[in-house]
Design an enzyme around this catalytic site. Structure first.
Site, short mmCIF file in Angstrom:
data_model
loop_
_atom_site.label_atom_id
_atom_site.label_comp_id
_atom_site.label_asym_id
_atom_site.label_seq_id
_atom_site.Cartn_x
_atom_site.Cartn_y
_atom_site.Cartn_z
N GLN A 181 2.93 4.38 2.67
CA GLN A 181 2.56 3.74 3.95
C GLN A 181 3.32 2.45 4.28
OE1 GLN A 181 -1.79 3.21 5.06
NE2 GLN A 181 -1.18 1.05 5.00
N TYR A 209 -3.75 9.21 0.09
CA TYR A 209 -3.76 9.00 1.53
C TYR A 209 -2.74 7.95 1.96
CZ TYR A 209 -5.18 9.12 6.24
OH TYR A 209 -5.14 9.29 7.58
N HIS A 263 -8.45 4.84 2.45
CA HIS A 263 -7.80 3.54 2.27
C HIS A 263 -8.59 2.64 1.32
CE1 HIS A 263 -4.80 4.01 5.52
NE2 HIS A 263 -5.74 4.62 6.20
N ASP A 271 0.88 -1.17 0.00
CA ASP A 271 0.00 0.00 0.00
C ASP A 271 0.92 1.21 0.00
OD1 ASP A 271 -1.56 2.16 0.69
OD2 ASP A 271 -2.53 1.20 2.41
N ASP A 313 -6.64 -0.87 -1.34
CA ASP A 313 -5.61 0.17 -1.48
C ASP A 313 -4.23 -0.41 -1.75
OD1 ASP A 313 -5.15 -0.91 1.00
OD2 ASP A 313 -5.43 0.95 2.12
N LYS A 331 -3.29 -3.15 8.51
CA LYS A 331 -3.25 -4.61 8.48
C LYS A 331 -2.31 -5.08 7.36
CE LYS A 331 -5.61 -6.46 11.77
NZ LYS A 331 -4.94 -7.32 12.74
N ASN A 358 16.75 -7.50 -0.45
CA ASN A 358 15.54 -8.26 -0.24
C ASN A 358 14.44 -7.37 0.34
OD1 ASN A 358 13.76 -10.24 1.08
ND2 ASN A 358 15.39 -11.66 0.51
N TYR A 361 1.26 0.19 15.19
CA TYR A 361 0.23 -0.11 14.20
C TYR A 361 0.35 0.77 12.96
CZ TYR A 361 -4.22 -0.88 11.98
OH TYR A 361 -5.18 -1.19 11.06
N TYR A 400 -2.08 -4.52 19.23
CA TYR A 400 -1.29 -4.18 18.04
C TYR A 400 -1.96 -3.08 17.22
CZ TYR A 400 0.43 -8.57 19.66
OH TYR A 400 0.92 -9.55 20.47
C1 F6R Z 1 -7.68 -0.74 7.96
C2 F6R Z 1 -7.43 0.60 7.45
C3 F6R Z 1 -8.41 1.67 7.75
C4 F6R Z 1 -7.82 2.72 8.69
C5 F6R Z 1 -8.84 3.80 9.03
C6 F6R Z 1 -8.25 4.92 9.90
O1 F6R Z 1 -6.62 -1.58 7.66
O2 F6R Z 1 -6.43 0.85 6.82
O3 F6R Z 1 -9.61 1.16 8.25
O4 F6R Z 1 -7.36 2.11 9.86
O5 F6R Z 1 -9.35 4.38 7.85
O6 F6R Z 1 -7.17 5.44 9.22
P1 F6R Z 1 -6.36 6.72 9.73
O7 F6R Z 1 -5.98 6.46 11.16
O8 F6R Z 1 -5.20 6.77 8.78
O9 F6R Z 1 -7.29 7.90 9.60
MG MG Z 2 -3.94 2.20 3.25
MG MG Z 3 -4.61 -2.47 2.14
#
Ligand code: F6R
Ligand code: MG
Ligand code: MG
Length: 370
Positions: free
Chosen positions: A94, A90, A18, A11, A52, A237, A104, A234, A353
């Site tokens: 990331q 966004y 996302h 991503d 994403d 995922k 690697n 964190y 996490y």
């Molecule tokens: C799940 C994911 C999204 C973000 C959520 C909050 O893996 O990527 O659900 O966790 O949109 O994102 P932030 O904290 O970046 O605003």
């Molecule tokens: Mg993302």
């Molecule tokens: Mg993703």
């Protein structure tokens, strides 16, 4: 001919939020991989977006963990990140967690599923790509494909599959692995992989008595990177991917797809903190919308021909999976009504996490003895 299939994803910026990958990132990636093909590094490639995540599907002759191939993927993600930054997508960059490529991409953020094998006379392969969930989401479907005769009648009917398969299971907390034989050790296997946030299937091998495929050749491989373990906090995922070979003494294509007719519960979804159903979708629907989901899985099918990718066929873009999608929507409604309560929200161990510990920190000194 020995061929390596590499599926490497990251991503590097979402659009909007996302939910999906911007077309310009895919164009940039395709341009880079096209150059690599013209220079003889790649035999073939495809670039797609799932949720994403930017997905690079590549074939070549250089084996797994090859520096040149991994560098190509890394540079491609870097270039795509530059575009993501310009467009202010966004979370630009990331998943490129560490900025020190040294041969690697493992441990740097991208997810990787790679396998090398002697291409058979007919070599059907499926690339599975999930968004808004974690590697353990593959445990149930991979188990069903290779070990469950109620899913895969070939285990009963085809004598070449009677000796079963060998599962390589990783403990992703303790960084250990164990080989478990199915069907002999079926219950041991389930005891581990039912705990899907810790024990994940990494590879599947044919049994040593398999008449058609050498026991050293994987027939399935799953990405098992854990982003929070790399970043120390964190960052989203892990959105796993998998490669599965099929037919002629392996599960038939339909046996490989059948587990996804059941939208099982996986963890991830909104803020990587919720259980929800995984919805099988075609590429056109591979965007995460409702509550940043629900988690999705795409399956692209190919025939390999001297390493060339003949395809893809977008396998879940099919009315045969309409009921699974309908069921997934019903489960999504049901789960959502729990709001911030478990078991929709993940149990406390898994919330460790996420960003929850920061909230807990605030209350730490207000707890009194009872
Ligand atoms: C799940 C994911 C999204 C973000 C959520 C909050 O893996 O990527 O659900 O966790 O949109 O994102 P932030 O904290 O970046 O605003
Ligand atoms: Mg993302
Ligand atoms: Mg993703």
């Amino acid at each position: 001919m020995k061929v390596t299939l590499s599926l490497i994803k990251a991503d590097v910026g979402g659009y909007p939020g996302h939910s999906s990958v911007h077309p310009m990132l895919k164009e940039k990636a395709a341009e880079m991989l096209e150059n690599a093909k013209n220079n003889g590094l790649l035999i073939d490639y495809r670039v797609v977006g799932v949720g994403d995540d930017l997905q690079l599907i590549m074939t070549h002759k250089f084996g797994e963990d090859n520096e040149k191939i991994h560098k190509l993927a890394w540079d491609t993600f870097k270039e795509a990140t530059e575009i993501a930054k310009k467009l202010k997508l966004y979370g630009a960059g990331q998943d490129l967690l560490k900025d020190a490529f040294s041969g690697n991409v493992r441990g740097l953020g991208p997810g990787i599923a790679e396998m090398s094998f002697e291409e058979r006379k007919g070599e059907p392969v499926v690339a599975f790509m999930m968004d808004k969930t974690e590697p353990g989401a593959f445990n149930l479907p991979i188990f069903r494909m290779f070990a469950d005769p109620f899913n895969t009648p070939g285990l009963v009917i085809d004598p070449t599959m009677h000796d079963g398969f060998l599962f390589e299971v990783w403990d992703i907390m303790e960084h250990k692995r164990v080989m478990i034989k199915s069907p002999e050790e079926l219950y041991d296997l389930l005891a581990l992989i039912g705990a899907k946030s810790r024990y994940v299937i990494k590879r599947v091998f044919p049994s040593e008595r398999h008449p058609k495929i050498p026991k050293s050749e994987p027939v399935a491989v799953i990405s098992t990177e854990k982003l929070y373990q790399i970043a120390g906090e964190y960052v989203g995922k892990d959105d796993p991917v998998a490669l599965v070979r099929s037919q002629s003494g392996l599960p038939a294509l339909g046996e490989v797809l059948e587990p996804f007719s059941f939208p099982h519960l996986v963890s991830g979804w909104m803020r990587g903190s919720h259980n929800g159903p995984i919805m099988p979708v075609g590429l056109k629907d591979a965007k995460c919308t409702r509550f940043d989901g629900p988690p999705r899985v795409v399956a692209l099918g190919f025939q390999l021909s001297e390493g060339k990718l003949v395809g893809p066929v977008d396998l879940f873009d099919d009315p045969a999976f309409d009921n699974a999608r309908k069921m997934a929507n019903e489960i999504a409604d049901y789960m959502r009504r729990h709001g911030p309560f478990e078991p929709h929200r993940l149990p406390l161990e898994d919330m460790e996490y996420t960003t929850l510990p920061k909230v807990m920190e605030k209350l730490k000194n207000r707890f009194e003895k009872i």
